[in-house]
Design an enzyme around this catalytic site. Structure first.
Site, short mmCIF file in Angstrom:
data_model
loop_
_atom_site.label_atom_id
_atom_site.label_comp_id
_atom_site.label_asym_id
_atom_site.label_seq_id
_atom_site.Cartn_x
_atom_site.Cartn_y
_atom_site.Cartn_z
N LYS A 10 30.54 -4.04 -12.51
CA LYS A 10 29.20 -4.64 -12.36
C LYS A 10 28.35 -4.22 -13.54
CE LYS A 10 26.97 -0.61 -11.25
NZ LYS A 10 25.97 0.05 -12.14
N ASP A 141 26.16 2.02 -4.15
CA ASP A 141 26.58 0.77 -4.78
C ASP A 141 27.72 0.08 -4.04
OD1 ASP A 141 24.69 1.22 -6.71
OD2 ASP A 141 26.10 1.70 -8.32
#
Length: 283
Positions: A10, A141
């Site tokens: 990401k 996350d």
């Protein structure tokens, strides 16, 4: 039979620290987007209830590895719901491409992939919400990787709103240094009072990262990498670093710059995607 599952990287397209809670955790606003690049996790189901990691990570005990922790946590959660078939276990391996301490979410992505894949392979039937809630105990996350859609995150990163930012091409560079997240968040000079703004306002502004000034100041390698990238395109830090990235409208433009990367930079080109490769694998 072994099945293979994507564990994508990401980027934090922006990251602003808006405060610090009494428990020490920082509140933030950030925009997550996935890359069509990452690790690959191989899983072979077992029938004896054992979890074996076949590819240990250097310097990390297997019991501390997020892959193993995620598998065991899913066992515990599914069992508590009466949804764990008897004997559920797995042999797990990983083909690692994402650096540790790089700000690309490698460990969190690995954990999410294991949760999603084993939930499917073991036929536990846990919902995405249940998997995301389970993953949050492994790291802030993890839920965004479980849900698999680009998102605007608030709180400590757990409040997610799906968004669809432009899918640009990125040159991502790792400067050869690992930055543990606490090093940045404990720094006394870290900005901690950036005003909260709506996602609509933030998307109209130039993107930035409050951690970048600290990473550049404390790690000369990060400063050198960003200085080089900024000669070619808008560039910034992802997460708490150490990776930096530049955005381009086309793959060819990104690859032209990649050809000029200094030897000390480990760099690659990838496309930003709003639907995670893991989610695509589940379709």
């Amino acid at each position: 039979m072994m099945t293979h599952w994507p564990s994508p990287a990401k980027l934090n397209l922006f990251l602003y620290i808006t405060g610090q809670r009494a428990d020490g955790y920082h509140t933030l606003q950030t925009l997550f987007q996935f890359l069509d690049y990452g690790d690959t996790i191989g899983i072979t189901p077992r029938g004896d209830g054992e979890i074996h990691l076949l590819t240990p990570v250097e310097g990390v005990e297997n019991d501390d590895n997020l892959i193993v922790r995620a598998a065991r946590l899913l066992m515990k959660t599914a069992s508590a719901h009466g949804r764990l078939p008897a004997g559920s276990g797995a042999d797990i391996s990983i083909e690692k491409r994402l650096p540790m301490g790089g700000g690309l979410g490698g460990g969190s992505s690995n954990a999410a992939t294991v949760l999603v894949a084993l939930n499917h392979l073991w036929q536990c039937g846990l919902s995405v919400d249940e998997l995301a809630e389970t993953g949050l105990t492994l790291g802030a996350d993890v839920p965004v990787f479980v849900r698999g859609h680009a998102a605007f995150a608030e709180g400590v990163g757990e409040i997610l709103t799906p968004v669809d930012p432009p899918e640009k091409w990125y040159l991502v560079a790792h400067p050869g240094v690992s930055i543990p997240t606490p090093v940045i968040f404990k720094d006394p000079e870290l900005p901690r009072n950036t005003p909260k703004r709506s996602i609509e306002t933030l998307l109209k502004c130039e993107f930035g990262n409050d951690c970048e000034v600290i990473a550049r100041k404390r790690f000369r390698e990060v400063d050198a990498a960003l200085s080089w990238l900024l000669e070619y395109a808008p560039s910034r830090l992802t997460g708490t670093g150490a990776c930096v990235f530049a955005e381009f409208d086309t793959e060819s433009a990104a690859r032209q710059v990649l050809k000029q990367a200094p030897e000390w930079l480990n760099a690659f080109v990838a496309k930003g995607v709003n639907l995670s490769p893991l989610q695509k694998a589940m379709l």
